[in-house]
Scaffold this motif. Sequence first.
Motif, PDB file in Angstrom:
ATOM      1  N   VAL A 169      88.963 -44.301   4.265  1.00  0.00           N
ATOM      2  CA  VAL A 169      87.903 -43.572   3.559  1.00  0.00           C
ATOM      3  C   VAL A 169      86.763 -44.551   3.293  1.00  0.00           C
ATOM      4  CG1 VAL A 169      89.417 -41.856   2.488  1.00  0.00           C
ATOM      5  CG2 VAL A 169      88.918 -43.996   1.265  1.00  0.00           C
ATOM      6  N   ALA A 277      95.161 -42.097   2.588  1.00  0.00           N
ATOM      7  CA  ALA A 277      93.764 -42.327   2.947  1.00  0.00           C
ATOM      8  C   ALA A 277      93.624 -42.736   4.404  1.00  0.00           C
ATOM      9  CB  ALA A 277      93.158 -43.397   2.043  1.00  0.00           C
ATOM     10  N   TRP A 306      94.427 -42.170  -6.693  1.00  0.00           N
ATOM     11  CA  TRP A 306      94.032 -41.099  -5.774  1.00  0.00           C
ATOM     12  C   TRP A 306      92.580 -40.657  -5.974  1.00  0.00           C
ATOM     13  CZ3 TRP A 306      97.474 -39.192  -2.089  1.00  0.00           C
ATOM     14  CH2 TRP A 306      98.801 -39.635  -2.208  1.00  0.00           C
ATOM     15  N   ILE A 309      90.444 -40.204  -2.801  1.00  0.00           N
ATOM     16  CA  ILE A 309      90.939 -39.094  -1.970  1.00  0.00           C
ATOM     17  C   ILE A 309      90.562 -37.754  -2.590  1.00  0.00           C
ATOM     18  CG2 ILE A 309      93.043 -37.969  -1.134  1.00  0.00           C
ATOM     19  CD1 ILE A 309      94.201 -40.890  -0.955  1.00  0.00           C
TER      20      ILE A 309
END
Length: 324
Positions: A169, A277, A306, A309
Amino acid sequence: MTSNLDQALALLKAGELVGIPTETVYGLAADAAQPLAVAKIFAAKGRPNDHPVIVHIAGKAQLGDWAIDIPDDAWKLADAFWPGPLTLILKKQPHVSYAVTGGQDSVGLRAPKHPLTHELLQRFGGGIAAPSANQFGHVSPTTAQHVRDEFSTESVSLILDGGACDVGVESTIISLIGPQPVLLRPGGVAREAIEAVLGHSVEHVQNASSASIRTSGLLDSHYAPRTTLLTGSQSQMAAAAIARAGQKLAILHTEAALPQDGTAMHILMPDNADEYAQIIYATLRDLDTQGLDAILLVLPPDEPDWLAIHDRLSRAAHQKTRAV
């Protein structure tokens, strides 16, 4: 690979576009000092002209080439996390083109960790503008093949293949323009790690309307597959699956599977945030090729690990939390 780097350097200096790997996602690169080259990025991606792009540099020694009034916090963060998945928003040097900054007096700077692109930047000497190598708003690419799927060879002259991205990411973006650092986009460096280095808390701004500057990743809709993506709790996605009985569905979850039926494809995702991710974009891209009616995604735990995400899934979803 040396010959590929030589070719990439020649193309960049000639004002052409090159696909480059980073530890986060693949970037669509141009010489940040050539406004006409940067304009090719916007044209290829279909990116709005007022949406700034991040400038990639080899390391903190180049900060002063691109930014002025650099605060102590910026040096601390560069020392701690560069090269790595952290972008710093700073006041730009007068020579930095508004084509890069989206017309603003600030510039985003990052030193990527991927060894291939790090060597490219060291040899290039300047800055490389490189947003994600995908059509604007679409799922970001994490392999060279993803970039090939997005662009013709006419628009992107060369793609450096550095394998699958380790982080998966985009970078964390921290603004250091105001009196206090502000987290604009969660990413590969955790908010808690940044606060530990700085010794104080960092405010998190979650949408473009609340931010004082424009930057990548703050639009409400972004990172989206072309297939309808619905997100929510286990029970909400179970209800969505029942409501869509007979449709061709994929269901992503980190825990026990939803009730099976003959048409749904069930995908068990990692219950570790880093591993999740690494594969979420590639998974969404693959599902986009399956001719599905919808993707149902059971949201992972709402915990600090998280955060990035959840940010990406919230922006990627066509319908959030109340899927029916």
